[in-house]
Design a protein around this motif. Sequence first.
Motif, mmCIF file in Angstrom:
data_model
loop_
_atom_site.group_PDB
_atom_site.id
_atom_site.type_symbol
_atom_site.label_atom_id
_atom_site.label_comp_id
_atom_site.label_asym_id
_atom_site.label_seq_id
_atom_site.Cartn_x
_atom_site.Cartn_y
_atom_site.Cartn_z
ATOM 1 N N ALA A 189 -1.123 1.391 -0.841
ATOM 2 C CA ALA A 189 -0.475 2.132 -0.601
ATOM 3 C C ALA A 189 1.020 1.577 -0.370
ATOM 4 C CB ALA A 189 -0.321 3.617 0.543
ATOM 5 N N ARG A 190 1.327 0.804 0.907
ATOM 6 C CA ARG A 190 2.523 0.400 1.569
ATOM 7 C C ARG A 190 3.400 -0.719 -0.116
ATOM 8 N NH1 ARG A 190 -0.928 -3.497 5.703
ATOM 9 N NH2 ARG A 190 -0.582 -2.044 7.374
ATOM 10 N N ARG A 191 2.787 -0.938 -0.834
ATOM 11 C CA ARG A 191 3.069 -1.524 -1.655
ATOM 12 C C ARG A 191 3.531 -0.797 -3.013
ATOM 13 N NH1 ARG A 191 1.184 -4.732 -6.628
ATOM 14 N NH2 ARG A 191 -1.106 -2.956 -7.210
ATOM 15 N N ILE A 192 3.185 0.197 -2.719
ATOM 16 C CA ILE A 192 4.049 1.597 -3.814
ATOM 17 C C ILE A 192 4.878 2.235 -2.170
ATOM 18 C CG2 ILE A 192 3.687 3.729 -4.497
ATOM 19 C CD1 ILE A 192 0.609 3.219 -4.815
ATOM 20 N N ILE A 193 5.035 1.760 -1.629
ATOM 21 C CA ILE A 193 5.779 2.618 -0.597
ATOM 22 C C ILE A 193 7.433 1.142 -1.020
ATOM 23 C CG2 ILE A 193 7.257 2.776 1.271
ATOM 24 C CD1 ILE A 193 4.529 3.688 2.224
ATOM 25 N N ARG A 194 6.976 -0.006 -1.474
ATOM 26 C CA ARG A 194 7.836 -1.024 -0.833
ATOM 27 C C ARG A 194 8.473 -1.584 -2.999
ATOM 28 N NH1 ARG A 194 4.714 -5.017 1.133
ATOM 29 N NH2 ARG A 194 3.710 -5.348 -1.150
ATOM 30 N N LEU A 195 7.227 -0.610 -3.327
ATOM 31 C CA LEU A 195 8.181 -1.119 -5.197
ATOM 32 C C LEU A 195 8.391 0.528 -5.486
ATOM 33 C CD1 LEU A 195 4.801 -1.295 -6.801
ATOM 34 C CD2 LEU A 195 6.986 -2.899 -7.129
ATOM 35 N N ALA A 196 8.785 1.648 -4.578
ATOM 36 C CA ALA A 196 9.209 2.596 -5.189
ATOM 37 C C ALA A 196 10.756 2.756 -4.196
ATOM 38 C CB ALA A 196 9.173 3.772 -4.387
ATOM 39 N N ARG A 197 11.146 1.889 -3.411
ATOM 40 C CA ARG A 197 12.319 1.400 -2.807
ATOM 41 C C ARG A 197 13.400 0.772 -4.321
ATOM 42 N NH1 ARG A 197 10.275 -1.877 2.457
ATOM 43 N NH2 ARG A 197 10.277 -0.172 3.016
ATOM 44 N N SER A 198 12.402 0.540 -4.825
ATOM 45 C CA SER A 198 13.962 -0.445 -5.808
ATOM 46 C C SER A 198 13.409 0.430 -7.335
ATOM 47 C CB SER A 198 13.665 -1.924 -6.132
ATOM 48 O OG SER A 198 12.423 -2.148 -6.250
ATOM 49 N N ARG B 275 12.130 9.690 -3.708
ATOM 50 C CA ARG B 275 13.480 9.791 -5.082
ATOM 51 C C ARG B 275 13.610 9.322 -5.994
ATOM 52 N NH1 ARG B 275 16.756 12.995 -1.911
ATOM 53 N NH2 ARG B 275 16.429 13.272 0.063
ATOM 54 N N VAL B 276 12.505 8.701 -6.377
ATOM 55 C CA VAL B 276 12.402 8.177 -7.604
ATOM 56 C C VAL B 276 11.915 9.037 -9.154
ATOM 57 C CG1 VAL B 276 11.198 6.805 -9.028
ATOM 58 C CG2 VAL B 276 11.164 6.504 -7.198
#
Lengths: 102, 436
Positions: free
Chosen positions: B132-141, B165-166
């Motif tokens: 979940a942490r990784r997905i949140i990080r990836l979703a930022r960019s 907002r992806v």
Amino acid sequence: MRAMTRSANGGMLARLLHRDRRQREALVAALVVAEASRCVECGICTYNCPVGIDVRAHVRLGTPIADSHCLTCGSCVARCPRGTLRFEASSVFAPGPKASGG
Amino acid sequence: MTQRYVIIGNGPAGATAAETIRRLDSAADVEIVGDEGVPFYSRPGLAYLLNGTVPEKLLFSRSDREYASLGVRRTVGRVSRIEPTHHRVVVADGRTLAYDRLLIAVGARALRPDLPGIDLDGVVTLDKLEDARRIIRLARSARQACVVGGGITALELAEGLAARRVETHYLMRGERYWASVLDPRESELVEGRLAEEDIQVHRGVEVRAVIGHRGRVAAVELQDGSILPCELLAVAVGIQPRVELAREAGLETGRGVWTDPMLQTSDPDVFAAGDVAEVLDPVTGRRVCDSLWSSANDQGRAAGASLCGAGTPYQRPAPLNVTRIGGITTTLIGSIGGGGREDDLVSLARGDSGAWRERLDAFAVVADSGADQLRLLLGTDRITGAVVMGDQTLSRPLQHLIRERVDISAVRDRLAEHPGDLGKLVDTLGPGLGAR
Ligand SMILES: Cc1cc2nc3c(=O)[nH]c(=O)nc-3n(C[C@H](O)[C@H](O)[C@H](O)COP(=O)(O)OP(=O)(O)OC[C@H]3O[C@@H](n4cnc5c(N)ncnc54)[C@H](O)[C@@H]3O)c2cc1C
Ligand code: SF4
Ligand code: SF4
């Protein structure tokens, strides 16, 4: 003089108590109860409780939420995504024969 | 003599078993060894972390302090081997833990389809907090994301990404969502909500390959040769019980680790519970897997008692999940079979039960009032399953009617004609049922 003060205070106290009790009757005529088997411990209820009650812990340990300072605001009930929580009419605080006296 | 219990896996099955052992045996030595370096947390809550409903720190529902006060040791380590003949497990860091009795509660892992490019950076599954942490990080960019798969997790991923907002595309192989469990109208309700959340639903499409750029996901290629650019590909095609430890130790396994009604495996000192277990359903005589939080808790409790020699046969209640599917609160209970094909899942999903695909000898009746829908599966004298979408007033009474196999013959004809009348009839079926 002393007697007067006491009686004045007593009257005020009684009025205050009366008001307080009426308020409690209105607010706590329902209490939040849980069905633990539906809970997935997500913490949304605890997160949204305005008075900081750890609702989730009550659910898991089976302790009644009415024991704390619950405002019965309904925030936890409305936000739980699992339908774990609901209001139930309280027999403890519901107006009964004793409450109608004073 | 002090009994030594080792539990592999710090999920609900393991934790509940530890609590139960402690209640039954105050002197026991209880150790939980788990490979996640964080305290106990709510796995279903990961979906709410992803969509921003709850902050991470609220997910930790059972503190290490609580473990300590129970006298349960939690250590971090990945068990690499079980040696039943020596009564010990070997941890990857070199430790060996001796046990008198062992519980395997290692859960299930998300499957990855066998596709070219599936190991690229940016292809994600949702199993644990780290994911979940990784997905949140990836979703930022990420500007665009694709989601493939089915069941509840696929939608939770899609909705979580959309909430961040992806631009999110949900790619279905089949023609409708979760056709094996939901009926066409229910699928339509869910898909309608996804559209409202700006999730673009594609039907009848299949990913042929993941295309990378410098080791990272750049696009997916569909079976018709078209290319859909995306920086993130989330996959939820099903889960696989982590059976390897048990299998390599010579225990009997199928889809999951086989257990008897006491949750004992083929080795009398080894037990299994939760997502990893394939339990015997006493009613049907069949082996079943569930991936449900409440089942893991129930099985953990039953296994804990069995470990202490105080077990009673595990009674599997009709599987229940209440969750939001496409934002619509939905109760799934009992045998509900949606009648369609399982195009988007290759196995059981999370928050899922094998039993939901069953259609017992029952017929479906539906009450539909726009946003709310109720489907009842009527057997000869009882309700065998139900789907409640939207208004949840009947969710609790139905949980009772189905789990307790309440006789409904007196009102069956009326329900068959007007299933929506159930609300008016519940009080005749059981006193106080309506108030539940
Ligand atoms: C995103 C998501 C949504 C979900 N939604 C729902 C839902 O709506 N409703 C519902 O009922 N359920 C839901 N679930 C499923 C639910 O979380 C599981 O059924 C439950 O967590 C299973 O519990 P368990 O104790 O069997 O295993 P787990 O909770 O999976 O715990 C097993 C633990 O063992 C560890 N482990 C694995 N191998 C080893 C090893 N070799 N050595 C040491 N440790 C090891 C794992 O890392 C893990 O920490 C959801 C799960 C996810 C991920
Ligand atoms: S919000 Fe509901 S499911 Fe989540 S912890 Fe609270 S009671 Fe449990
Ligand atoms: S009803 Fe309101 S005050 Fe009471 S526990 Fe729920 S959120 Fe907290």
